[in-house]
Design a protein around this motif. Structure first.
Motif, short mmCIF file in Angstrom:
data_model
loop_
_atom_site.label_atom_id
_atom_site.label_comp_id
_atom_site.label_asym_id
_atom_site.label_seq_id
_atom_site.Cartn_x
_atom_site.Cartn_y
_atom_site.Cartn_z
N UNK A 221 58.65 83.01 95.60
CA UNK A 221 57.31 83.51 95.88
C UNK A 221 56.43 82.32 96.25
N UNK B 173 49.93 86.19 96.91
CA UNK B 173 51.29 85.84 96.52
C UNK B 173 52.23 86.58 97.47
N UNK C 117 56.65 82.33 80.58
CA UNK C 117 55.27 82.64 80.99
C UNK C 117 54.69 81.58 81.93
N UNK C 118 55.22 80.34 81.85
CA UNK C 118 54.73 79.29 82.75
C UNK C 118 55.42 79.36 84.10
N UNK D 110 55.85 82.63 85.78
CA UNK D 110 55.74 83.97 86.34
C UNK D 110 54.68 83.97 87.44
N UNK D 111 54.48 85.14 88.05
CA UNK D 111 53.56 85.19 89.20
C UNK D 111 52.12 84.93 88.79
N UNK D 112 51.79 85.18 87.52
CA UNK D 112 50.44 84.86 87.04
C UNK D 112 50.24 83.36 86.99
N UNK D 113 51.28 82.65 86.51
CA UNK D 113 51.22 81.19 86.45
C UNK D 113 51.13 80.62 87.87
N UNK E 201 47.76 80.56 89.07
CA UNK E 201 46.88 79.63 88.36
C UNK E 201 47.10 78.19 88.79
N UNK F 182 46.74 74.79 90.13
CA UNK F 182 45.55 74.10 90.61
C UNK F 182 45.84 72.64 90.80
#
Lengths: 405, 268
Positions: free
Chosen positions: B113, B122, B257-258, B260-263, B266, B268
């Motif tokens: 992704x 994404x 969790x670090x 996944x698509x949410x990470x 994030x 930056x």
């Protein structure tokens, strides 16, 4: 209160936000600054519909980003103001807060409070499902520039997928080019007399929810939005007269419910895509979809270049939409070179009339800090009954040079 | 007479059988040994858990002019599948915040992704882009992908040889996955620590294509060796890419969790 100021007087809000941001970050050293300043030139090929319109237009935009990640690595704040100065159109000279948010990351959740931007969807030529943010239409008619949206967003991350919950306490009106602005000159639209179905006007609290999950090659999203429609409705009998006595259409924002679905299946070089929505409200009640594919021939003839082709069928039950029974076809070239040269071209053919529209976007980095981009948008063979006729006088080529820091 | 003729025929048959067996066993030996070396190198890298590396990528073109890219890569070791990684771009500034999430699946296509910060979008990307240039460099996507799946290549031990002052195993690796840009690779491992010191790449047309030199090895956690400087030379185009690592950090406590698509959003 901040929110109210932000919507009523963006400049005051911006200064306030900046002040607050610096107070928060004053004892913090690791404040990251990045962003870009971009100069843009547009040339319109066709004679304008009114004498006051120009063939040439210069413009400059500035979009810095301030970001800070707190020592716990869980909290962060970010601020992205945006300002554009336009040579001819005072409506395109505008200020916005694209992002001003605090974000907190938990083990199985994330929380965002403030102004932010959200993108949902998979297709290339239309973005049906994407609904959280208002379109900043004066930026570009491609509907990919969005205004910052005030929100509280909680994401729950579970085995059964991600659940995104949104509370949207305020609404942003779509920006439209003014009397001196192009493209979009054929119809004048009022930028300050919008009417609302809800008595709360732009203070109606909107809600949205989206579930998404990846299952093997499938990326699936199902969403629902209830609130003020981001897309205004127009009625030829609802207009106002400007100081010259010219008709300006008044945008009508109704309360709507939109159910959306976006699916992509990725297998080898194939991307298979579907976006579908159903919207229901006081007058709106329709179905729309975009179905398509993209195939990438990677590293053609070992040149390093990726060559992609895509096709999409666009369907919309609404007769007045420019893309309601259209076939889109396009190509994407990524040269994978040091300058990241990319070209995208698409042709959208109406199946009812002979009308077609096209666009071409190309970009290339110069050195380390500059980016040169070109864009052409136009229409051909436009049937007078096709709503696309509004764009006939406003075909343009755009060249921009951005400095990134 | 008859006896001696029969004896002669038997002797010849026996000798040829032995010769065939010897050749066969030499080939088996070469394949076995090649696999054993790869397995041992793999075993020695197991258990690092997670890591973060920061590096600069210097791209030098045929005219000698160069540009720099800076990025960070986080990796999560997976035991029953390929590793997961999140690559975040810091420079050039126009791609700052762009990030790539990869779930590698060894011999099977990876899931990838791409996050584009300007659009906040994404995008799941096609998984056949193994041989494409990574950020305009001489490295391909496949050069960066996780090698912890032993089935990704077939192996053949060639010889022992001195390289960079060390005794090395030299083996031939043939990609077993689809869409590779390489027909084969020649890999140099030092016999002491099983570190890869050099790789010669041959393109699909079996032309000598690129050479990767891995230098300045440093040991972390008393066990894991990482090259702090990698030089990839493209022999066909006379261009090169140099990776210089600022730092490696291990066992940061990164979790799924670090990655996944949410990470990804994030970054930056």
């Amino acid at each position: 209160m901040m929110l109210r100021i932000f919507l009523l007087n963006p400049l005051t809000a911006l200064l306030l936000a900046l002040g607050m941001f610096f107070i928060i970050c004053s004892n913090v050293h690791a404040l990251e600054l990045s962003g870009n300043v971009t100069a843009e030139y547009r040339y319109f090929f066709e004679s304008p519909v009114r004498d006051n319109l120009e063939k040439h237009n210069l413009s400059v935009a500035f979009e810095p980003k301030l970001y800070h990640l707190f020592a716990n690595s869980r909290d962060s704040i970010s601020f992205i103001p945006f300002v554009r100065l336009d040579q001819n159109d005072p409506q395109r000279t505008h200020l916005d807060i694209r992002e001003l948010k605090w974000q907190k990351v938990g083990g199985q959740w994330e929380l965002r409070i403030g102004i932010d931007k959200v993108f949902w969807g998979v297709t290339e030529t239309v973005h049906l499902v994407n609904i959280i943010n208002q379109v900043d239409m004066v930026e570009n008619p491609d509907e990919e520039d969005l205004l910052g949206q005030p929100m509280i967003n909680l994401t729950l991350i579970q085995n059964w997928g991600n659940l995104n919950l949104f509370v949207l306490p305020a609404f942003r009106e779509r920006t439209f080019p003014g009397r001196d602005g192009r493209p979009g000159s054929s119809v004048l639209i009022s930028n300050d007399k919008a009417v609302y179905e809800s008595d709360a006007k732009q203070w109606h609290t909107d809600f949205a929810v989206r579930w998404s999950k990846t299952i093997g090659p499938w990326d699936i999203g199902i969403s629902d939005f209830y609130g003020t429609s981001r897309e205004p409705r127009f009625d030829s009998s609802v207009f106002t007269l400007d100081s010259r006595g010219e008709r300006e259409l008044i945008p009508i924002y109704e309360i709507t419910n939109q159910i959306g679905m976006d699916i992509q299946c990725t297998i080898g070089g194939w991307l298979l895509k579907l976006e579908a929505i159903h919207r229901s409200g006081q007058t709106d009640n329709f179905f729309a979809s975009a179905t398509g594919f993209e195939y990438t021939f990677e590293n053609i003839a070992l040149s390093g270049t990726d060559f992609g082709v895509f096709g999409e069928y666009l369907y919309d039950e609404r007769e007045f939409k420019t893309m309601n029974r259209d076939i889109a076809a396009g190509v994407r070239l990524s040269f994978n070179d040091m300058q990241s040269t990319e070209v995208l071209a698409a042709l959208i053919q109406d199946t009812k009339y002979s009308s077609r529209s096209y666009y071409l976007e190309a970009s290339r980095r110069l050195g380390n800090s500059f980016k040169l981009a070109a864009e052409i948008r136009g229409v051909a063979n436009v049937d007078d009954r096709d709503p696309l006729v509004e764009f006939k006088a406003d075909q343009y080529v755009q060249i921009s040079l951005g400095y990134y820091f | 007479m008859k006896v001696s003729k029969l004896f002669f025929v038997t002797l010849i048959s026996a000798l040829s059988f032995m010769a065939i067996c010897a050749a066969e066993s030499k080939l088996l030996f070469a394949e076995d040994k090649g696999l054993t070396i790869a397995r041992e190198a793999d075993r020695r890298d197991e258990g690092f858990g997670d890591s973060e590396e920061v590096f600069t990528m210097t791209l030098v073109n045929e005219h000698g002019s160069s540009v720099k890219r800076r990025m960070r890569v986080r990796t999560l070791e997976r035991h029953n599948d390929g590793d997961w990684s999140l690559s975040i771009f810091d420079e050039p500034a126009d791609v700052k915040g762009m990030a790539l999430l990869t779930y590698s699946h060894g011999i099977d296509p990876d899931d990838q992704w791409l996050y584009m910060p300007a659009l906040k979008r994404v995008k799941r990307i096609a998984s056949n882009n193994k041989s494409g240039a990574f950020m305009g460099s001489e490295f391909s996507f496949e050069d960066f992908s996780s090698t912890n799946d032993i089935r990704k290549y077939t192996y053949k031990y060639l010889r022992n040889e001195q390289f960079a002052g060390m005794d090395c195993f030299v083996s031939e690796w043939v990609p077993a996955y689809e869409h590779s840009g390489y027909k084969r690779m020649i890999v140099w491992h030092d016999t002491l620590e099983y570190r890869v010191l050099k790789i010669d790449y041959y393109n699909r047309g079996d032309k000598f294509y690129k050479t990767l030199l891995l230098k300045e090895y440093k040991q972390f956690l008393g066990k894991y060796w990482r090259s702090m400087r990698m030089e990839m030379q493209n022999h066909l185009e006379n261009r090169s890419t140099i990776l210089t690592y600022d730092k490696y950090r291990f066992r940061l406590g990164l979790t799924e969790r670090d990655f996944d698509q949410n990470a990804l959003k994030r970054s930056n």
